[in-house]
Motif scaffolding. Sequence first.
Motif, PDB file in Angstrom:
ATOM      1  N   ALA A 184      -3.343   3.802  -2.187  1.00 41.46           N
ATOM      2  CA  ALA A 184      -3.301   2.974  -3.399  1.00 41.46           C
ATOM      3  C   ALA A 184      -2.760   1.620  -2.989  1.00 41.46           C
ATOM      4  O   ALA A 184      -1.974   1.513  -2.043  1.00 41.46           O
ATOM      5  CB  ALA A 184      -2.422   3.605  -4.470  1.00 41.46           C
ATOM      6  N   LEU A 190       0.840  -1.205   0.000  1.00 43.47           N
ATOM      7  CA  LEU A 190       0.000   0.000   0.000  1.00 43.47           C
ATOM      8  C   LEU A 190       0.869   1.246   0.000  1.00 43.47           C
ATOM      9  O   LEU A 190       1.983   1.244   0.518  1.00 43.47           O
ATOM     10  CB  LEU A 190      -0.882   0.069   1.258  1.00 43.47           C
ATOM     11  CG  LEU A 190      -1.941  -0.986   1.519  1.00 43.47           C
ATOM     12  CD1 LEU A 190      -2.798  -0.545   2.725  1.00 43.47           C
ATOM     13  CD2 LEU A 190      -2.835  -1.214   0.313  1.00 43.47           C
ATOM     14  N   SER A 191       0.311   2.308  -0.558  1.00 38.36           N
ATOM     15  CA  SER A 191       0.876   3.644  -0.354  1.00 38.36           C
ATOM     16  C   SER A 191      -0.181   4.478   0.349  1.00 38.36           C
ATOM     17  O   SER A 191      -1.375   4.260   0.163  1.00 38.36           O
ATOM     18  CB  SER A 191       1.253   4.289  -1.689  1.00 38.36           C
ATOM     19  OG  SER A 191       0.088   4.582  -2.445  1.00 38.36           O
ATOM     20  N   ILE A 192       0.282   5.401   1.180  1.00 35.44           N
ATOM     21  CA  ILE A 192      -0.627   6.265   1.939  1.00 35.44           C
ATOM     22  C   ILE A 192      -0.208   7.706   1.711  1.00 35.44           C
ATOM     23  O   ILE A 192       0.944   8.052   1.972  1.00 35.44           O
ATOM     24  CB  ILE A 192      -0.501   5.979   3.463  1.00 35.44           C
ATOM     25  CG1 ILE A 192      -0.921   4.544   3.801  1.00 35.44           C
ATOM     26  CG2 ILE A 192      -1.269   7.010   4.284  1.00 35.44           C
ATOM     27  CD1 ILE A 192      -2.378   4.342   4.060  1.00 35.44           C
ATOM     28  N   SER A 193      -1.100   8.544   1.208  1.00 37.21           N
ATOM     29  CA  SER A 193      -0.767   9.965   1.158  1.00 37.21           C
ATOM     30  C   SER A 193      -1.801  10.768   1.924  1.00 37.21           C
ATOM     31  O   SER A 193      -2.992  10.469   1.899  1.00 37.21           O
ATOM     32  CB  SER A 193      -0.577  10.448  -0.277  1.00 37.21           C
ATOM     33  OG  SER A 193      -1.801  10.662  -0.904  1.00 37.21           O
ATOM     34  N   PHE A 194      -1.285  11.750   2.649  1.00 41.56           N
ATOM     35  CA  PHE A 194      -2.123  12.581   3.512  1.00 41.56           C
ATOM     36  C   PHE A 194      -2.226  14.004   2.992  1.00 41.56           C
ATOM     37  O   PHE A 194      -1.231  14.563   2.535  1.00 41.56           O
ATOM     38  CB  PHE A 194      -1.485  12.707   4.910  1.00 41.56           C
ATOM     39  CG  PHE A 194      -1.604  11.500   5.776  1.00 41.56           C
ATOM     40  CD1 PHE A 194      -2.803  11.202   6.405  1.00 41.56           C
ATOM     41  CD2 PHE A 194      -0.514  10.676   5.990  1.00 41.56           C
ATOM     42  CE1 PHE A 194      -2.900  10.093   7.234  1.00 41.56           C
ATOM     43  CE2 PHE A 194      -0.604   9.566   6.818  1.00 41.56           C
ATOM     44  CZ  PHE A 194      -1.805   9.274   7.440  1.00 41.56           C
ATOM     45  N   ALA A 247       5.102   3.232   0.625  1.00 40.38           N
ATOM     46  CA  ALA A 247       5.324   4.562   0.064  1.00 40.38           C
ATOM     47  C   ALA A 247       4.320   5.519   0.668  1.00 40.38           C
ATOM     48  O   ALA A 247       3.229   5.113   1.086  1.00 40.38           O
ATOM     49  CB  ALA A 247       5.163   4.536  -1.458  1.00 40.38           C
ATOM     50  N   GLY A 248       4.683   6.790   0.739  1.00 38.99           N
ATOM     51  CA  GLY A 248       3.787   7.763   1.332  1.00 38.99           C
ATOM     52  C   GLY A 248       4.140   9.181   0.941  1.00 38.99           C
ATOM     53  O   GLY A 248       5.193   9.428   0.347  1.00 38.99           O
ATOM     54  N   ASP A 249       3.252  10.088   1.263  1.00 42.98           N
ATOM     55  CA  ASP A 249       3.501  11.499   1.020  1.00 42.98           C
ATOM     56  C   ASP A 249       2.610  12.292   1.962  1.00 42.98           C
ATOM     57  O   ASP A 249       1.557  11.818   2.376  1.00 42.98           O
ATOM     58  CB  ASP A 249       3.180  11.866  -0.433  1.00 42.98           C
ATOM     59  CG  ASP A 249       3.633  13.281  -0.774  1.00 42.98           C
ATOM     60  OD1 ASP A 249       4.729  13.674  -0.319  1.00 42.98           O
ATOM     61  OD2 ASP A 249       2.907  14.001  -1.479  1.00 42.98           O
ATOM     62  N   SER A 279      -5.327   9.373   0.911  1.00 47.66           N
ATOM     63  CA  SER A 279      -5.453   8.612  -0.326  1.00 47.66           C
ATOM     64  C   SER A 279      -4.603   7.364  -0.181  1.00 47.66           C
ATOM     65  O   SER A 279      -3.467   7.440   0.280  1.00 47.66           O
ATOM     66  CB  SER A 279      -4.937   9.431  -1.503  1.00 47.66           C
ATOM     67  OG  SER A 279      -5.970   9.645  -2.405  1.00 47.66           O
TER      68      SER A 279
END
Lengths: 329, 329
Positions: free
Chosen positions: A144, A90-94, A125-127, A142
């Motif tokens: 993915a 998973l990727s997590i973006s805030f 992965a993240g942002d 978000s």
Amino acid sequence: MSERITLGHGSGGELTGKLVEEIFIASYGGCRVRRLEDSAIIDGLSGGAAFTTDAFVVRPLFFPGGDIGKLAVFGTCNDLAVAGARPRFLSISFVLEEGLLLDDLRRVCESIGEAAGLCGVEIVAGDTKVVERGAADGLYISCAGIGTLLAEGLGPEAIRPGDAIVVSGPIGDHGSCIAVARGMLKLAGDVSSDCGFVGPAAEALLGLGVRMMRDPTRGGLATVVVEMARASGLGARLDEAAVPVSRQTASVCDILGFDPLYLACEGRLVAVVPADRADAAVAVLRSFNGEAAAIGQFTEGKPRVVLATRVGGQRIVDKLAADQLPRIC
Amino acid sequence: MSERITLGHGSGGELTGKLVEEIFIASYGGCRVRRLEDSAIIDGLSGGAAFTTDAFVVRPLFFPGGDIGKLAVFGTCNDLAVAGARPRFLSISFVLEEGLLLDDLRRVCESIGEAAGLCGVEIVAGDTKVVERGAADGLYISCAGIGTLLAEGLGPEAIRPGDAIVVSGPIGDHGSCIAVARGMLKLAGDVSSDCGFVGPAAEALLGLGVRMMRDPTRGGLATVVVEMARASGLGARLDEAAVPVSRQTASVCDILGFDPLYLACEGRLVAVVPADRADAAVAVLRSFNGEAAAIGQFTEGKPRVVLATRVGGQRIVDKLAADQLPRIC
């Protein structure tokens, strides 16, 4: 402890680094996140993969049975599971609002870590972006996800007239939970969201020749079955009396005038199985949730959904133009 | 034509379907998006893959040289490219503010389609949420990307004392463009964002034994080199006079007191190459942008970055605690 998010936390500088180190890595970071690279290197996807994304803007951020973090992980993993894939990465973006309590962010992240553990996925992965006070509502996520494909050929093309429609448990508990959590009514006792992972149930159905699966989130069960009918070009019949609805959710619907068929679930799946596997499918699903049920079947004829109502009538079920309840997930 | 986004567009019902059909699919949808499934089935990732995500909250949405849509696609593809991967698949998720002009969304989506074409990627998954007026600022995008790995072993561990640092063109144009677009100063003539795809330049460097690459977005060139030094455990020297800065960006920095070393680029890469390949690397990069340059080298010693200033002095370069300019991307 009332430390709050500032615009500097979104700068990509030292404050962002602190956030990553002290909250994200502490809550859910594996070795890949630790490298803090722009991309994660992943492998083992040689057998075909599924890829999905969802944005989460649920209000309130915390509700009985879950929170926005759990919802993001389970929601994304469920999308992979119903596609016949096992969630892997998973990727997590805030998007964070300036002024958000760091403790709230930490709580959401711990929840993400816990849910990821339950789903057996790695967050790689993240942002993080921060916007000014008033340019978001607390935080948005978000997510993915990538999963390895366990089965091919699932989809509306595989559905045949006579196939049975099964559901893995009572519907609408997430929707009614959010309505109560927003103070739309007072109820004796909580309604808890069904927020959870459907992966094990979905994998069990793969062995039974399942034709297609979906998780009925926004738009609920009705929307999913309408979409299946349209995409397969077949008709469908639903038996209202067979559709499991919890007592609490039924009460919320009575009082607020909601139709449970359109209320979001966040831990249920709807599956289409060959007619002669319907009993086996329900039995398998009941090993996860005792209220799983066969609720209808596909038919020859126009691609529309007919509901046999509890009082012996019939009505056409369609998608709603808009929502009973916005920002449900 | 002043149709606007309503909460119903985020319902998952008929209005969401219309948005997907008339804007997303029309602008960038391939055959996978057309299926409207929860997950896209992708393949051909057997050789190892890179996975990344970024959220985009840039203000204003449209600026000289680009917009939030281009930024999302190029930003995500650049993260894959500097990891040594060729971008293949993207997901796009939107958080839309109620009241957003549909025409603005359409313009952003057309931009996404155009940028995806330039990068050779397919947009295979998406999601849309709508929040109430005042709970977002127009629109936010989250983009996740998957690329096939072309090279392994890139990273800070590969950097050696003596290695050269090269940059693919003038730095800071995106940052100065945003400052001007926000009306922070009036300038004779536009500053155009460098918003673009670095993939071809990155792939060209793979043949030259490149040790590590990064795209200097938030935090700018300085932040990237500081992170490289810390992660490699080596020192680095930068030669201020060698760092290419456009006349327009230099003016913006003079007037607003920004340091171009910390201003965001959105179409540049910073690469570390063996000393004896520095000239070749610069030559290759100049075939894409005439102002590419060698700007420094890694050294034995403490993991910190020393800048040899234009006036003959030296100063330590560190990461900034916060930002010169929030919501740059």
